[in-house]
Design a protein around this motif. Sequence first.
Motif, mmCIF file in Angstrom:
data_model
loop_
_atom_site.group_PDB
_atom_site.id
_atom_site.type_symbol
_atom_site.label_atom_id
_atom_site.label_comp_id
_atom_site.label_asym_id
_atom_site.label_seq_id
_atom_site.Cartn_x
_atom_site.Cartn_y
_atom_site.Cartn_z
ATOM 1 N N ASN A 157 101.504 27.366 69.637
ATOM 2 C CA ASN A 157 101.977 26.298 70.664
ATOM 3 C C ASN A 157 100.924 25.797 71.161
ATOM 4 O O ASN A 157 100.713 25.599 72.477
ATOM 5 N N TYR A 158 99.821 25.216 70.516
ATOM 6 C CA TYR A 158 98.530 24.852 71.159
ATOM 7 C C TYR A 158 98.619 23.329 71.465
ATOM 8 O O TYR A 158 97.756 22.769 72.143
ATOM 9 N N ASN A 159 99.408 22.304 70.487
ATOM 10 C CA ASN A 159 99.295 21.195 70.658
ATOM 11 C C ASN A 159 99.519 20.331 72.222
ATOM 12 O O ASN A 159 99.023 19.486 72.354
ATOM 13 N N GLY A 160 100.525 20.938 73.004
ATOM 14 C CA GLY A 160 100.565 20.435 74.275
ATOM 15 C C GLY A 160 99.112 20.552 75.137
ATOM 16 O O GLY A 160 98.923 19.611 75.601
ATOM 17 N N LYS A 161 98.386 21.614 74.869
ATOM 18 C CA LYS A 161 97.173 21.658 75.622
ATOM 19 C C LYS A 161 96.236 20.763 74.985
ATOM 20 O O LYS A 161 95.262 20.278 75.690
ATOM 21 N N VAL A 162 96.045 20.821 73.661
ATOM 22 C CA VAL A 162 95.257 19.787 72.849
ATOM 23 C C VAL A 162 95.595 18.324 73.343
ATOM 24 O O VAL A 162 94.708 17.686 73.473
ATOM 25 N N GLN A 163 96.764 18.009 73.589
ATOM 26 C CA GLN A 163 97.043 16.699 73.917
ATOM 27 C C GLN A 163 96.604 16.433 75.221
ATOM 28 O O GLN A 163 95.900 15.183 75.696
ATOM 29 N N ALA A 164 96.939 17.480 76.198
ATOM 30 C CA ALA A 164 96.343 17.390 77.792
ATOM 31 C C ALA A 164 94.863 17.139 77.479
ATOM 32 O O ALA A 164 94.326 16.354 78.396
ATOM 33 N N LEU A 165 94.136 17.902 76.753
ATOM 34 C CA LEU A 165 92.603 17.509 76.586
ATOM 35 C C LEU A 165 92.421 16.379 76.226
ATOM 36 O O LEU A 165 91.376 15.557 76.601
ATOM 37 N N ASN A 166 93.045 15.633 74.987
ATOM 38 C CA ASN A 166 92.724 14.508 74.787
ATOM 39 C C ASN A 166 92.983 13.171 75.698
ATOM 40 O O ASN A 166 92.287 12.497 75.652
ATOM 41 N N ALA A 167 94.090 13.770 76.391
ATOM 42 C CA ALA A 167 94.243 12.583 77.525
ATOM 43 C C ALA A 167 93.293 12.444 78.488
ATOM 44 O O ALA A 167 92.987 11.485 78.967
ATOM 45 N N ALA A 168 92.704 13.496 78.803
ATOM 46 C CA ALA A 168 91.603 13.686 79.513
ATOM 47 C C ALA A 168 90.137 13.084 79.259
ATOM 48 O O ALA A 168 89.392 12.732 79.934
ATOM 49 N N ILE A 169 90.037 13.291 78.017
ATOM 50 C CA ILE A 169 88.863 12.696 77.399
ATOM 51 C C ILE A 169 88.650 11.029 77.752
ATOM 52 O O ILE A 169 87.184 10.827 77.959
ATOM 53 N N THR A 170 89.580 10.384 77.636
ATOM 54 C CA THR A 170 89.316 8.874 77.642
ATOM 55 C C THR A 170 88.911 8.527 78.865
ATOM 56 O O THR A 170 87.938 7.829 79.189
ATOM 57 N N PRO A 171 89.440 8.858 80.202
ATOM 58 C CA PRO A 171 88.839 8.615 81.496
ATOM 59 C C PRO A 171 87.592 9.341 81.870
ATOM 60 O O PRO A 171 86.521 8.578 82.498
ATOM 61 N N TRP A 172 87.333 10.468 81.328
ATOM 62 C CA TRP A 172 86.150 10.984 81.252
ATOM 63 C C TRP A 172 84.834 10.332 80.670
ATOM 64 O O TRP A 172 84.128 10.135 81.385
ATOM 65 N N ALA A 173 85.202 9.936 79.501
ATOM 66 C CA ALA A 173 84.220 9.075 78.732
ATOM 67 C C ALA A 173 83.958 7.879 79.572
ATOM 68 O O ALA A 173 82.747 7.546 79.404
ATOM 69 N N ALA A 174 84.933 7.276 79.917
ATOM 70 C CA ALA A 174 84.888 5.874 80.699
ATOM 71 C C ALA A 174 83.777 6.082 81.894
ATOM 72 O O ALA A 174 82.836 5.301 82.174
ATOM 73 N N GLY A 175 83.931 7.260 82.535
ATOM 74 C CA GLY A 175 83.117 7.384 83.623
ATOM 75 C C GLY A 175 81.834 8.032 83.162
ATOM 76 O O GLY A 175 80.633 7.715 84.031
ATOM 77 N N LYS A 176 81.522 8.343 82.108
ATOM 78 C CA LYS A 176 80.110 8.769 81.733
ATOM 79 C C LYS A 176 79.485 7.679 80.867
ATOM 80 O O LYS A 176 78.316 7.833 80.651
ATOM 81 N N ASN A 177 80.090 6.639 80.669
ATOM 82 C CA ASN A 177 79.682 5.649 79.726
ATOM 83 C C ASN A 177 78.484 4.978 80.187
ATOM 84 O O ASN A 177 78.446 4.494 81.599
ATOM 85 N N THR A 178 77.475 4.727 79.585
ATOM 86 C CA THR A 178 76.334 3.973 80.039
ATOM 87 C C THR A 178 75.849 2.757 79.231
ATOM 88 O O THR A 178 76.166 2.959 77.815
ATOM 89 N N THR A 179 75.101 1.924 79.495
ATOM 90 C CA THR A 179 74.797 0.867 78.683
ATOM 91 C C THR A 179 73.550 1.278 77.524
ATOM 92 O O THR A 179 73.665 1.035 76.550
ATOM 93 N N ALA A 180 72.853 2.304 78.160
ATOM 94 C CA ALA A 180 71.628 2.882 77.207
ATOM 95 C C ALA A 180 72.339 3.889 76.319
ATOM 96 O O ALA A 180 71.716 4.004 75.265
ATOM 97 N N SER A 181 73.117 4.552 76.787
ATOM 98 C CA SER A 181 73.862 5.503 76.024
ATOM 99 C C SER A 181 75.195 5.724 76.173
ATOM 100 O O SER A 181 75.945 6.386 76.631
ATOM 101 N N PRO A 182 75.877 4.649 75.310
ATOM 102 C CA PRO A 182 77.400 4.756 75.390
ATOM 103 C C PRO A 182 77.882 5.684 74.542
ATOM 104 O O PRO A 182 77.552 6.281 73.792
ATOM 105 N N ILE A 183 79.400 6.011 75.193
ATOM 106 C CA ILE A 183 80.380 6.847 74.434
ATOM 107 C C ILE A 183 81.377 6.159 73.907
ATOM 108 O O ILE A 183 81.862 5.465 74.516
ATOM 109 N N TRP A 184 81.729 6.375 72.519
ATOM 110 C CA TRP A 184 82.759 5.789 71.847
ATOM 111 C C TRP A 184 83.710 7.149 71.643
ATOM 112 O O TRP A 184 83.325 8.177 71.613
#
Length: 250
Positions: A157-184
Amino acid sequence: MVSVKLLSLATLVGAAVAQNTTAPLRYMPFGDSITEITCWRAKLWEKLQGTDWATTNFVGSGKNENACRDTKYDRDNEGHSGFLAINIANSKQLVGWLQRNPADVITMHLGTNDIVQQNKPVDQIIAAFSTLVQVMRDSNPKMKIVVAQIIPMGMGNYNGKVQALNAAITPWAAGKNTTASPIWVVDQYTGYSGSADNRDGIHPNAGGDDKMVSVWYPALVSAFTSARADQVAAAAAAAAAERREMPFIA
């Protein structure tokens, strides 16, 4: 009249620039067993053949063949079965891996073991991702980074936690993104079946490998294009510096 000596120097500089701009890019597939003991890396390498990125050099300490029915593909990777993102970050293991195998582009599929093995909180996994991204950028300030929202599980029953992690990745990456070292951020979850596309509930089967490649590929092409632009700009700057240092001979 320009001296032959000056012409020769200019020719050498031009040749060096050409060589630098066409140097193969270094790409590190980084993660856990979903990177190490699967065949999506082989299929990705095959997909790159016949493109502008055919000479891309896969890098890493791992060289497992994995019975992928391809004797030619570049097997180098930094996938480590059973490893947690949190432990890699806390133990500073990525520091040594990148010192031994520098990269221009890196993909990261991590978090499965943090959830399945130890039920780590999402915020701790995300904090580990931040540490790992900083290590990447300390190794190469212009590192191009592709981070996966991880594939679903076909067991437990891990997919609820997987989905929670995946949902957190998008705003985290946006906050860490830079012009020199972009995150996709790439979505390896949507459209992937934890039961039908995994051979054992965790690791992709042939169909799962295909799905993962189809998601990685567009982002990697963007990352490779950005890294190649850095190479060209660096070579042009070096050539301009050489020209400024050349004495003018009439």
